[in-house]
Scaffold this motif. Structure first.
Motif, PDB file in Angstrom:
ATOM      1  N   ASP A 393       0.853  -1.184   0.000  1.00  0.00           N
ATOM      2  CA  ASP A 393       0.000   0.000   0.000  1.00  0.00           C
ATOM      3  C   ASP A 393       0.892   1.239   0.000  1.00  0.00           C
ATOM      4  OD1 ASP A 393      -1.798   2.036   0.454  1.00  0.00           O
ATOM      5  OD2 ASP A 393      -2.853   1.018   2.080  1.00  0.00           O
ATOM      6  N   PRO A 394       0.732   2.139  -0.962  1.00  0.00           N
ATOM      7  CA  PRO A 394       1.565   3.357  -0.963  1.00  0.00           C
ATOM      8  C   PRO A 394       1.205   4.349   0.128  1.00  0.00           C
ATOM      9  CG  PRO A 394      -0.037   3.445  -2.738  1.00  0.00           C
ATOM     10  CD  PRO A 394      -0.162   2.069  -2.140  1.00  0.00           C
ATOM     11  N   ALA A 395       0.208   4.017   0.944  1.00  0.00           N
ATOM     12  CA  ALA A 395      -0.160   4.844   2.107  1.00  0.00           C
ATOM     13  C   ALA A 395      -0.529   6.263   1.691  1.00  0.00           C
ATOM     14  CB  ALA A 395       0.962   4.854   3.131  1.00  0.00           C
ATOM     15  N   ILE A 396      -1.486   6.364   0.785  1.00  0.00           N
ATOM     16  CA  ILE A 396      -2.025   7.658   0.373  1.00  0.00           C
ATOM     17  C   ILE A 396      -3.383   7.825   1.027  1.00  0.00           C
ATOM     18  CG2 ILE A 396      -2.805   9.055  -1.565  1.00  0.00           C
ATOM     19  CD1 ILE A 396       0.155   8.573  -1.639  1.00  0.00           C
ATOM     20  N   GLY A 397      -3.596   8.880   1.806  1.00  0.00           N
ATOM     21  CA  GLY A 397      -4.912   9.135   2.373  1.00  0.00           C
ATOM     22  C   GLY A 397      -5.024   8.685   3.812  1.00  0.00           C
ATOM     23  N   ASP A 398      -6.267   8.549   4.264  1.00  0.00           N
ATOM     24  CA  ASP A 398      -6.580   8.291   5.671  1.00  0.00           C
ATOM     25  C   ASP A 398      -6.510   6.804   5.957  1.00  0.00           C
ATOM     26  OD1 ASP A 398      -7.531   8.175   8.213  1.00  0.00           O
ATOM     27  OD2 ASP A 398      -9.493   9.054   7.792  1.00  0.00           O
ATOM     28  N   ALA A 399      -5.537   6.384   6.758  1.00  0.00           N
ATOM     29  CA  ALA A 399      -5.359   4.968   7.053  1.00  0.00           C
ATOM     30  C   ALA A 399      -6.446   4.416   7.945  1.00  0.00           C
ATOM     31  CB  ALA A 399      -3.991   4.738   7.706  1.00  0.00           C
ATOM     32  N   GLU A 400      -7.234   5.288   8.584  1.00  0.00           N
ATOM     33  CA  GLU A 400      -8.242   4.813   9.521  1.00  0.00           C
ATOM     34  C   GLU A 400      -9.601   4.592   8.860  1.00  0.00           C
ATOM     35  OE1 GLU A 400      -8.495   7.585  12.650  1.00  0.00           O
ATOM     36  OE2 GLU A 400      -6.454   7.258  13.377  1.00  0.00           O
ATOM     37  N   SER A 491      -4.231  -5.458  -5.627  1.00  0.00           N
ATOM     38  CA  SER A 491      -3.588  -6.738  -5.925  1.00  0.00           C
ATOM     39  C   SER A 491      -3.196  -6.752  -7.393  1.00  0.00           C
ATOM     40  CB  SER A 491      -4.546  -7.900  -5.609  1.00  0.00           C
ATOM     41  OG  SER A 491      -5.684  -7.846  -6.457  1.00  0.00           O
ATOM     42  N   GLY A 492      -2.558  -7.839  -7.805  1.00  0.00           N
ATOM     43  CA  GLY A 492      -2.161  -7.971  -9.205  1.00  0.00           C
ATOM     44  C   GLY A 492      -0.716  -7.628  -9.484  1.00  0.00           C
ATOM     45  N   SER A 493       0.004  -7.114  -8.483  1.00  0.00           N
ATOM     46  CA  SER A 493       1.402  -6.753  -8.668  1.00  0.00           C
ATOM     47  C   SER A 493       2.091  -6.747  -7.311  1.00  0.00           C
ATOM     48  CB  SER A 493       1.526  -5.368  -9.312  1.00  0.00           C
ATOM     49  OG  SER A 493       2.861  -4.903  -9.295  1.00  0.00           O
ATOM     50  N   LEU A 494       3.371  -7.083  -7.293  1.00  0.00           N
ATOM     51  CA  LEU A 494       4.155  -6.980  -6.069  1.00  0.00           C
ATOM     52  C   LEU A 494       4.909  -5.656  -5.994  1.00  0.00           C
ATOM     53  CD1 LEU A 494       5.420 -10.638  -5.620  1.00  0.00           C
ATOM     54  CD2 LEU A 494       3.614  -9.437  -4.383  1.00  0.00           C
ATOM     55  N   GLN A 495       4.506  -4.710  -6.839  1.00  0.00           N
ATOM     56  CA  GLN A 495       4.935  -3.320  -6.733  1.00  0.00           C
ATOM     57  C   GLN A 495       3.731  -2.483  -6.308  1.00  0.00           C
ATOM     58  OE1 GLN A 495       6.635  -3.869 -11.043  1.00  0.00           O
ATOM     59  NE2 GLN A 495       7.256  -1.842 -10.318  1.00  0.00           N
ATOM     60  N   SER A 496       3.986  -1.410  -5.567  1.00  0.00           N
ATOM     61  CA  SER A 496       2.924  -0.432  -5.336  1.00  0.00           C
ATOM     62  C   SER A 496       2.556   0.195  -6.668  1.00  0.00           C
ATOM     63  CB  SER A 496       3.398   0.663  -4.378  1.00  0.00           C
ATOM     64  OG  SER A 496       3.660   0.147  -3.099  1.00  0.00           O
ATOM     65  N   VAL A 497       1.249   0.331  -6.926  1.00  0.00           N
ATOM     66  CA  VAL A 497       0.788   0.872  -8.201  1.00  0.00           C
ATOM     67  C   VAL A 497      -0.257   1.949  -7.942  1.00  0.00           C
ATOM     68  CG1 VAL A 497      -0.307   0.376 -10.424  1.00  0.00           C
ATOM     69  CG2 VAL A 497       1.199  -1.324  -9.374  1.00  0.00           C
ATOM     70  N   VAL A 498      -0.033   3.122  -8.503  1.00  0.00           N
ATOM     71  CA  VAL A 498      -1.002   4.212  -8.468  1.00  0.00           C
ATOM     72  C   VAL A 498      -1.360   4.564  -9.901  1.00  0.00           C
ATOM     73  CG1 VAL A 498      -1.372   6.651  -7.934  1.00  0.00           C
ATOM     74  CG2 VAL A 498      -0.225   5.168  -6.270  1.00  0.00           C
ATOM     75  N   ASN A 499      -2.660   4.522 -10.209  1.00  0.00           N
ATOM     76  CA  ASN A 499      -3.159   4.970 -11.512  1.00  0.00           C
ATOM     77  C   ASN A 499      -3.695   6.386 -11.364  1.00  0.00           C
ATOM     78  OD1 ASN A 499      -3.241   2.334 -13.229  1.00  0.00           O
ATOM     79  ND2 ASN A 499      -4.235   1.765 -11.312  1.00  0.00           N
ATOM     80  N   ALA A 545      -2.356  15.038  -3.138  1.00  0.00           N
ATOM     81  CA  ALA A 545      -2.230  13.686  -2.589  1.00  0.00           C
ATOM     82  C   ALA A 545      -1.048  12.925  -3.178  1.00  0.00           C
ATOM     83  CB  ALA A 545      -3.520  12.913  -2.831  1.00  0.00           C
ATOM     84  N   TYR A 546      -0.777  13.114  -4.476  1.00  0.00           N
ATOM     85  CA  TYR A 546       0.179  12.236  -5.151  1.00  0.00           C
ATOM     86  C   TYR A 546       1.551  12.853  -5.408  1.00  0.00           C
ATOM     87  CZ  TYR A 546      -3.741   9.089  -5.731  1.00  0.00           C
ATOM     88  OH  TYR A 546      -4.797   8.233  -5.483  1.00  0.00           O
ATOM     89  N   ILE A 547       1.687  14.144  -5.250  1.00  0.00           N
ATOM     90  CA  ILE A 547       3.007  14.760  -5.415  1.00  0.00           C
ATOM     91  C   ILE A 547       4.043  14.151  -4.467  1.00  0.00           C
ATOM     92  CG2 ILE A 547       4.264  16.895  -4.867  1.00  0.00           C
ATOM     93  CD1 ILE A 547       3.277  16.855  -7.696  1.00  0.00           C
ATOM     94  N   PRO A 548       3.695  13.779  -3.217  1.00  0.00           N
ATOM     95  CA  PRO A 548       4.705  13.177  -2.329  1.00  0.00           C
ATOM     96  C   PRO A 548       5.332  11.894  -2.865  1.00  0.00           C
ATOM     97  CG  PRO A 548       2.843  13.933  -1.030  1.00  0.00           C
ATOM     98  CD  PRO A 548       2.437  14.078  -2.465  1.00  0.00           C
ATOM     99  N   LEU A 549       4.711  11.250  -3.863  1.00  0.00           N
ATOM    100  CA  LEU A 549       5.314  10.046  -4.442  1.00  0.00           C
ATOM    101  C   LEU A 549       6.655  10.356  -5.111  1.00  0.00           C
ATOM    102  CD1 LEU A 549       2.193   8.357  -6.112  1.00  0.00           C
ATOM    103  CD2 LEU A 549       3.375   7.613  -4.041  1.00  0.00           C
ATOM    104  N   ARG A 550       6.876  11.614  -5.481  1.00  0.00           N
ATOM    105  CA  ARG A 550       8.123  11.969  -6.175  1.00  0.00           C
ATOM    106  C   ARG A 550       9.352  11.601  -5.353  1.00  0.00           C
ATOM    107  NH1 ARG A 550      11.888  16.010  -6.537  1.00  0.00           N
ATOM    108  NH2 ARG A 550      10.942  17.249  -4.858  1.00  0.00           N
ATOM    109  N   THR A 551       9.252  11.739  -4.044  1.00  0.00           N
ATOM    110  CA  THR A 551      10.412  11.488  -3.187  1.00  0.00           C
ATOM    111  C   THR A 551      10.640   9.999  -2.925  1.00  0.00           C
ATOM    112  OG1 THR A 551       9.054  11.679  -1.180  1.00  0.00           O
ATOM    113  CG2 THR A 551      10.070  13.700  -2.037  1.00  0.00           C
ATOM    114  N   ARG A 552       9.772   9.156  -3.424  1.00  0.00           N
ATOM    115  CA  ARG A 552       9.915   7.718  -3.192  1.00  0.00           C
ATOM    116  C   ARG A 552      10.561   6.989  -4.359  1.00  0.00           C
ATOM    117  NH1 ARG A 552       4.039   6.117  -0.527  1.00  0.00           N
ATOM    118  NH2 ARG A 552       3.681   8.082   0.592  1.00  0.00           N
ATOM    119  N   GLY A 553      10.988   7.734  -5.359  1.00  0.00           N
ATOM    120  CA  GLY A 553      11.611   7.091  -6.513  1.00  0.00           C
ATOM    121  C   GLY A 553      10.564   6.412  -7.369  1.00  0.00           C
ATOM    122  N   GLY A 554      10.840   5.197  -7.761  1.00  0.00           N
ATOM    123  CA  GLY A 554       9.875   4.467  -8.567  1.00  0.00           C
ATOM    124  C   GLY A 554      10.011   4.757 -10.044  1.00  0.00           C
TER     125      GLY A 554
END
Length: 772
Positions: A393-400, A491-499, A545-554
């Motif tokens: 899970d790329p942990a985007i949004g409210d985990a609760e 599911s469907g991949s062992l990589q985190s995937v954001v569309n 929400a998704y700009i922080p993904l930049r610092t995670r590489g990928g």
């Protein structure tokens, strides 16, 4: 209707409408000024996201210039614009890897469907009458805002309810924030075939409350308990890619595949060995296989101990689950049980999968925990690592949000109880979004009566269906290809995937994106709602929400946020780096006991309960997810109506599958009209004789039988969900849709059944009269 004829009729209808307008000055089609710059004859491929199932496959949309009939400010006319011509899979997606299923290709017909609601409409007649009149967006939003403001003034904000199909990504985040800030209860997320049982089992067994991902391309032996993983279950495109690699992609190495189920599915038709098991007893069969493995020390010592600790008797070797005992209760031969136990533990990589009907019983959680324990036992100690894992899970949004959400049949029951219970917070306003429980919920839920009692109902749907027909106000959403879309792969991949994708085409009609409507309402309401949703538009929320993904590489490497945002829109996909995120999603990352399982007593084998006695209702009833229509929400797309069923070749109709020996005993022939009856009601459909179904089981695909869902679905076939009992799985409250017993009788011949088969004719079988 053949596709060629449909296209001809559509073209002719458009031409006649134009000609009719030419003869009537008040109906002239206006030529609107184009809203975009276009290059004639040049195709552009734009990214998007498939929304026709929850898998989250990436799309590429072929867009070319053309003329379209559009609605602008309530006026119908023609406009030159970019038109979506074709859909393909996005090769950058780790989930579907450039592939796309038939349902995905039919996404074009959501965009161009002639039954789309093209502008806001307001009810003028009684509920369900279909009497609506056009209303402007300004007036519609003013009316809706007044109802919400009235709830605030009366300190009755808890009387707002939201009913939706399950969502992921920022659409769900937006709804959660809006409701919480307004003071309303959490949304009810409903679909009839929800996966709450498997998610709960995976949380207990492996520490992941998610659907699993199987690296089938490395498997040497696959044992599936009811999972139609090549057809409709979980992430079928990704699983089909892996299955192809498993069967044909490795020179000199071909895996064996065994399918356990009571009715042969598309996946079962591709197996090496098909085993019929008594419905609801699949978990006990898994324990019988595990007993042989443990007794004969066929797996490494301690293998599967964590998942096995949830099963009573595991540490002692399951002494109550010998092959002979299991044979007596499941109908599966003891010798077969013993042989499978030895085969799956030979050198190589074996895995066990569960999905579909075994989870849809009152003992569904036990079945899932038992197969999970078997999976952990056989898929451990391999040098190449386990076949089963979980998408990180790329942990985007409210985990609760998952803890507070009300889902499945339990959520519907809660909503109905709040209506009938006379509570002070009984719903006064209901928002509907892409959920149709009046079609898909069993009659015992009383949801139809509950919605009818709610004073004010607002639908964001872009089609009229059984439930949205009860709405006082309909604010039509854009079609997916006209919308900003995002999804997070479960599911469907062992990589985190954001569309993530911007609109592929300009909206055809006077519609608005549901997220933008809620953001506009938040601004009007002010206060806490406005402060938690400060975004002017939904794309601004997506960017934050998704700009922080930049610092995670990928998969996207840029130096600035603006460059990252531009690249993400252009590619439509962000994926974590292979080989790093997969560790976070593996079972080894959660080797410690799951907190959810702490203090939990081991579960003993439990038998399923059924609605109806065997004497009065001698057959198990199996309504199954349609390859074409899913839970029925896609039945209004003519390409899918015309798509032949993989096994029966039936199309544009409903049917009942019955074993030939059972049919002979009851005097039923191929194509006859039969009646299926339960304690809840009756439906009629054509009989299809199939050797791939157990003699004491009858099955029926879900999707047809709509009362009100456009010209292509209304009044066609029968709805098997309408005769289900409202039984639930004991712990999660999910609908036990495989727990109803029925009786069956012949009530007519093929001429009354109206069965249409691709293989020929209405009855579809040559020499039918001679067989009589």
């Amino acid at each position: 209707m053949k596709r060629r004829n449909f296209i001809k009729i559509s073209a002719l209808t458009g031409m006649l409408a134009t000609l009719d307008a030419c003869g009537r000055p008040d109906q002239k089609l206006i030529r609107f000024v184009p809203e975009e710059d276009l290059v004639p004859g040049i195709a552009a491929w734009k990214p998007s996201v498939c929304t026709l199932c929850p898998a989250g496959c990436g799309l590429l949309v072929r867009v070319m210039e053309g003329d379209a009939e559009v609605v602008r400010h309530g006026q119908r006319g023609l406009m030159q614009m970019g038109l979506a011509k074709k859909l393909e899979g996005n090769p950058k997606s780790p989930i579907n890897q450039g592939k796309l299923c038939a349902r995905g290709h039919a996404g074009l017909q959501v965009l161009y469907n002639p039954d789309r609601i093209t502008h806001p409409i307001k009810l003028t007649g009684s509920r369900g009458s279909g009497e609506y009149q056009a209303i402007s967006w300004d007036d519609a939003l003013k009316e809706l805002s007044a109802h919400l403001t009235a709830l605030q003034s009366a300190k009755a904000t808890s009387s707002l309810s939201f009913l939706s199909r399950p969502l992921s990504g920022q659409r769900r985040e937006l709804i959660d924030r809006f409701l919480k800030a307004f003071g309303a209860p959490p949304a009810v997320w409903y679909e009839p075939f929800d996966e709450a049982v498997l998610r709960r089992a995976n949380l207990l067994s492996f520490g992941h409350e998610a659907l699993p991902t199987f690296d089938l391309g490395r498997a040497d032996y696959v044992l599936s308990f009811g999972a139609d993983f090549l057809g409709t279950w979980n992430s079928p495109v990704a699983q089909s890619v892996g299955y192809g690699e498993m069967r044909q992609g490795r020179s000199g190495r071909r895996a064996k595949f065994v399918q356990v189920e009571a009715r042969m599915s598309q996946t079962g038709a591709n197996c090496d060995e098909w085993i019929a098991c008594r419905p609801g007893m699949e978990g006990l069969l898994a324990l019988g296989i595990a007993h042989v493995i443990l007794s004969n020390k066929l797996a490494p010592q301690g293998a599967g101990s964590r998942a096995g600790s949830l099963i009573a008797g595991w540490s002692a070797g399951l002494p109550e689950s010998t092959p002979e005992v299991v044979e007596n209760r499941t109908g599966v031969n003891a010798a077969v049980i013993t042989r499978i136990a030895h085969e799956i533990t030979k050198d190589g990589s074996g895995t066990a999968i569960i999905g579909g009907p075994p989870l849809a019983h009152t003992n569904g959680l036990f079945n899932a925990l038992a197969v999970n324990a078997l999976e952990a036992l056989v898929d451990a100690g391999r040098d190449r690592g386990p076949i089963m894992g979980f998408t990180p899970d790329p942990a985007i949004g409210d985990a609760e949000k998952s803890a507070a959400a009300k889902a499945g049949l339990a959520g519907l029951n809660s909503l109905a109880q709040s209506v009938f219970g006379g509570h002070s917070n009984a719903p006064q306003v209901l928002f509907l979004y892409e959920a149709n429980p009046m079609f898909s919920a069993p009659p015992g839920t009383n949801i139809r009566e509950a919605i009818a009692r709610i004073p004010y109902v607002v639908s964001f749907g872009n089609f009229i269906d059984e439930t949205s027909a009860q709405a006082n106000l309909i604010l039509p959403d854009h079609a997916p290809l006209e919308s900003w879309l995002d999804s997070i792969g479960e599911s469907g991949s062992l990589q985190s995937v954001v569309n993530l994708a911007p609109p592929a085409v300009t909206p055809l009609h006077d519609t608005r994106a549901m997220p933008d409507v809620l953001l506009g309402l938040a601004k009007q309401l002010g206060g806490d709602v406005a402060s938690v949703l400060p975004f002017v538009t939904f794309d601004a929320m997506l960017r934050g929400a998704y700009i922080p993904l930049r610092t995670r590489g990928g998969s996207i490497d840029t130096k600035t946020d603006d460059d990252f945002w531009t690249a993400l829109q252009a590619q439509g996909i962000w994926a974590s780096t292979p080989g790093t995120a997969s560790v976070a999603g593996s079972r080894s990352a959660a080797s410690a006991s799951s907190p959810a399982a702490a203090g939990r007593a081991p579960m003993a084998p439990t038998a399923p309960e059924f609605a109806g006695t065997a004497d009065d209702f001698p057959f198990y009833f199996l309504p199954y997810v349609s390859q074409s229509f899913g839970d029925g929400s896609l039945a209004n797309l003519p390409w899918l109506q015309e798509l032949p069923d993989v096994l029966t070749t039936a199309m544009w109709s409903s049917w009942v599958e019955i074993n030939p020996r059972t049919a002979a005993r009851l005097g039923i022939l191929q194509g006859d009209l039969v009646e299926i009856g339960s304690q809840q009601g009756r439906v009629r459909a054509a009989a299809v004789l199939s050797p791939g179904i157990a003699p004491d089981v009858v099955a029926m695909p879900v999707g047809q039988g709509h009362e009100n869902f456009g010209r292509f679905a209304s009044g066609r076939g029968a709805n098997p969900l309408s005769i289900l009992a409202p039984l639930t799985e004991r712990e999660t409250g999910s609908l036990a849709w495989a727990a109803t017993r029925v009786k069956i009788a012949r009530v007519g011949g093929p001429e009354q059944a109206r069965l249409t088969l691709f293989s020929g004719g209405r009855s579809g079988f040559p020499h039918e009269e001679e067989s009589r």
